[in-house]
Design a protein around this motif. Structure first.
Motif, PDB file in Angstrom:
ATOM      1  N   VAL A  59       0.862  -1.178   0.000  1.00 29.16           N
ATOM      2  CA  VAL A  59       0.000   0.000   0.000  1.00 29.16           C
ATOM      3  C   VAL A  59       0.894   1.222   0.000  1.00 29.16           C
ATOM      4  N   LYS A  60       0.744   2.073  -1.014  1.00 30.19           N
ATOM      5  CA  LYS A  60       1.582   3.262  -1.119  1.00 30.19           C
ATOM      6  C   LYS A  60       1.113   4.306  -0.112  1.00 30.19           C
ATOM      7  N   GLU A  61       2.067   4.881   0.613  1.00 27.80           N
ATOM      8  CA  GLU A  61       1.743   5.863   1.644  1.00 27.80           C
ATOM      9  C   GLU A  61       1.417   7.206   1.001  1.00 27.80           C
ATOM     10  N   GLU A  62       0.345   7.829   1.455  1.00 29.45           N
ATOM     11  CA  GLU A  62      -0.042   9.145   0.957  1.00 29.45           C
ATOM     12  C   GLU A  62       0.830  10.205   1.625  1.00 29.45           C
ATOM     13  N   LYS A  63       1.527  11.013   0.826  1.00 26.70           N
ATOM     14  CA  LYS A  63       2.370  12.074   1.364  1.00 26.70           C
ATOM     15  C   LYS A  63       1.693  13.419   1.117  1.00 26.70           C
ATOM     16  N   PRO A  64       1.840  14.367   2.031  1.00 20.09           N
ATOM     17  CA  PRO A  64       1.229  15.679   1.808  1.00 20.09           C
ATOM     18  C   PRO A  64       1.912  16.400   0.652  1.00 20.09           C
ATOM     19  N   LYS A  65       1.142  17.167  -0.086  1.00 18.06           N
ATOM     20  CA  LYS A  65       1.671  17.921  -1.216  1.00 18.06           C
ATOM     21  C   LYS A  65       2.554  19.050  -0.703  1.00 18.06           C
TER      22      LYS A  65
END
Length: 63
Positions: free
Chosen positions: A16-22
């Motif tokens: 599962v790819k981790e969501e990083k803040p923009k």
């Protein structure tokens, strides 16, 4: 009959790819863009002096 390479569904490996803040870079105001930063400190130690161009022979013989 041949099966295309993308025709078979892939098997999930559980990754599962981790969501990083923009990342966002704030813009500068128009007056600061035109006049420059008033708090800027010039940290250069010397002024820019272009190198004197020498010919190949003068650099070779040290003339």
């Amino acid at each position: 009959m041949c099966i295309p390479h993308g025709g078979v569904g892939g098997k999930s490996n559980g990754f599962v790819k981790e969501e990083k803040p923009k990342k966002h870079i704030t813009g500068v105001s128009q007056s600061e863009f035109e006049k420059g930063d008033p708090d800027f400190i010039d940290e250069r130690t010397s002024e820019y002096e272009p190198k004197k161009k020498e010919s190949f022979f003068s650099s070779l013989f040290g003339v």
